[in-house]
Design a protein around this motif. Structure first.
Motif, PDB file in Angstrom:
ATOM      1  N   ASP A  74      45.417  39.104  42.549  1.00 31.33           N
ATOM      2  CA  ASP A  74      45.598  38.732  41.140  1.00 31.33           C
ATOM      3  C   ASP A  74      44.266  38.578  40.414  1.00 31.33           C
ATOM      4  O   ASP A  74      44.210  37.990  39.337  1.00 31.33           O
ATOM      5  N   GLN A  75      43.189  39.135  40.996  1.00 34.58           N
ATOM      6  CA  GLN A  75      41.893  39.132  40.301  1.00 34.58           C
ATOM      7  C   GLN A  75      41.126  40.407  40.657  1.00 34.58           C
ATOM      8  O   GLN A  75      41.128  40.848  41.808  1.00 34.58           O
ATOM      9  N   PHE A  76      40.509  40.984  39.619  1.00 32.41           N
ATOM     10  CA  PHE A  76      39.892  42.297  39.723  1.00 32.41           C
ATOM     11  C   PHE A  76      38.499  42.291  39.110  1.00 32.41           C
ATOM     12  O   PHE A  76      38.261  41.637  38.093  1.00 32.41           O
ATOM     13  N   LEU A  77      37.605  43.081  39.714  1.00 31.62           N
ATOM     14  CA  LEU A  77      36.269  43.322  39.191  1.00 31.62           C
ATOM     15  C   LEU A  77      36.112  44.830  39.074  1.00 31.62           C
ATOM     16  O   LEU A  77      36.051  45.538  40.085  1.00 31.62           O
ATOM     17  N   ASP A  78      36.065  45.341  37.843  1.00 30.63           N
ATOM     18  CA  ASP A  78      36.021  46.780  37.591  1.00 30.63           C
ATOM     19  C   ASP A  78      34.598  47.169  37.206  1.00 30.63           C
ATOM     20  O   ASP A  78      34.132  46.848  36.101  1.00 30.63           O
ATOM     21  N   ALA A  93      47.485  45.589  35.732  1.00 31.66           N
ATOM     22  CA  ALA A  93      47.714  44.393  36.540  1.00 31.66           C
ATOM     23  C   ALA A  93      48.549  43.355  35.804  1.00 31.66           C
ATOM     24  O   ALA A  93      49.469  42.756  36.377  1.00 31.66           O
ATOM     25  N   GLN A  94      48.250  43.131  34.525  1.00 33.76           N
ATOM     26  CA  GLN A  94      48.938  42.077  33.782  1.00 33.76           C
ATOM     27  C   GLN A  94      50.351  42.472  33.380  1.00 33.76           C
ATOM     28  O   GLN A  94      51.159  41.608  33.033  1.00 33.76           O
ATOM     29  N   PRO A  98      51.156  38.648  34.508  1.00 27.13           N
ATOM     30  CA  PRO A  98      50.438  38.304  33.277  1.00 27.13           C
ATOM     31  C   PRO A  98      49.250  37.375  33.481  1.00 27.13           C
ATOM     32  O   PRO A  98      48.349  37.322  32.634  1.00 27.13           O
ATOM     33  N   SER A  99      49.209  36.656  34.599  1.00 24.53           N
ATOM     34  CA  SER A  99      48.103  35.726  34.837  1.00 24.53           C
ATOM     35  C   SER A  99      46.962  36.371  35.627  1.00 24.53           C
ATOM     36  O   SER A  99      45.981  35.695  35.964  1.00 24.53           O
ATOM     37  N   ALA A 100      47.067  37.665  35.928  1.00 24.55           N
ATOM     38  CA  ALA A 100      45.999  38.351  36.663  1.00 24.55           C
ATOM     39  C   ALA A 100      44.703  38.306  35.857  1.00 24.55           C
ATOM     40  O   ALA A 100      44.706  38.471  34.633  1.00 24.55           O
ATOM     41  N   LYS A 101      43.596  38.088  36.561  1.00 24.78           N
ATOM     42  CA  LYS A 101      42.279  37.994  35.926  1.00 24.78           C
ATOM     43  C   LYS A 101      41.509  39.292  36.159  1.00 24.78           C
ATOM     44  O   LYS A 101      41.515  39.837  37.268  1.00 24.78           O
TER      45      LYS A 101
END
Length: 269
Positions: A74-78, A93-94, A98-101
């Motif tokens: 639920d968290q991503f660094l692009d 992702a959201q 919807p709470s994905a960062k």
């Protein structure tokens, strides 16, 4: 000198094409300039289907993000996220969570400016203006520290960026410096241009990109696997992008090597 539009962020070089702005052009975007379009047309003479190649790589990004979300991320660094277009990581992702960062990173001023505008009303996504090679700056950025909990798994996306990192920049060390900051169970989505097939055409593209702000380095399947050696590769491993977990038979090209790009997703043990 090329006159710069009033709205253009400071630091934009309009004398040389930018890989991010050319990619935007290939995808049908409007955030590019005459120097980018002229360069892109030269690339199209070598690879008339370059727009399809870009779309294909973008489709891999979508599948990789969905895979990670489906596996609890639920968290991503692009990294090297480029100019916003349809199907950005936070949108994918959201839509599911919807709470994905999501934290985006790019050093191209146009990409940064448009991303900041797009994300202004999204509290769970942010843009970091930094060179992805400056790993300490990326992780020290307030946006990264606020949105990402590095004690929990993160999915890092390095999609169509590492072929702009020459061997002199120690690409394997760059990958390692990111993965060593991540919790076990984190993922890395990765794609990279190769010269394993259609070498003559690819070498011509390399020659063109040598005159851009982002010179291109081709790597073999073995070299790509080497960059990902600290990860457990998700099936089917390093393959041409149409072959990485396609959503339908129509996604698989008759000649997958014509896509020019290898793709993989790895999991950190």
């Amino acid at each position: 000198m090329v006159e710069q539009p009033n709205w253009l962020p400071k630091g934009v070089d309009l004398e040389k094409p930018s890989a991010a702005r050319c990619y935007d052009y290939y995808l049908g975007g409007a955030h590019n300039f005459a120097v980018d379009r002229e360069f892109a047309r030269q690339v199209q003479q070598i690879a008339p289907n370059v727009g399809e190649l870009a779309q294909n790589n973008r489709a891999f990004l979508r599948r990789a993000v969905r895979y990670c979300v489906d596996n609890g991320i639920d968290q991503f660094l692009d990294l090297g996220s480029g100019i916003p277009t349809v199907g950005n990581v936070h949108e994918i992702a959201q839509r599911v969570n919807p709470s994905a960062k999501v934290v985006y990173v790019d050093n191209e001023p146009v990409a940064v400016a448009h991303s900041q505008t797009m994300l202004a009303d999204n509290p769970n996504a942010a843009m970091v203006h930094a060179d992805m090679l400056d790993v300490d700056t990326v992780f020290a950025a307030p946006q990264t520290r606020e949105l990402l909990d590095l004690t929990k798994p993160v999915a890092v996306m390095m999609v169509a960026v590492m072929h702009f990192v020459g061997d002199d920049k120690q690409p394997q060390e760059v990958v390692r410096r990111y993965t060593e900051r991540l919790a076990p169970g984190s993922y890395l989505g990765f794609s990279h241009v190769t010269g394993d097939h259609y070498r003559d055409e690819l070498e011509s593209a390399v020659s063109l990109y040598a005159n851009s702000t982002n010179p291109l380095t081709l790597r073999s399947r073995g070299e790509v696997e080497g960059l990902l050696s600290d990860l457990d590769l998700i099936d089917p491993g390093v393959v041409y992008v149409p072959l990485w977990q396609p959503e339908s038979p129509e996604d698989v090209w008759e000649d997958p090597s014509r896509s020019w790009i290898y793709a993989a997703v790895g999991r950190l043990p």
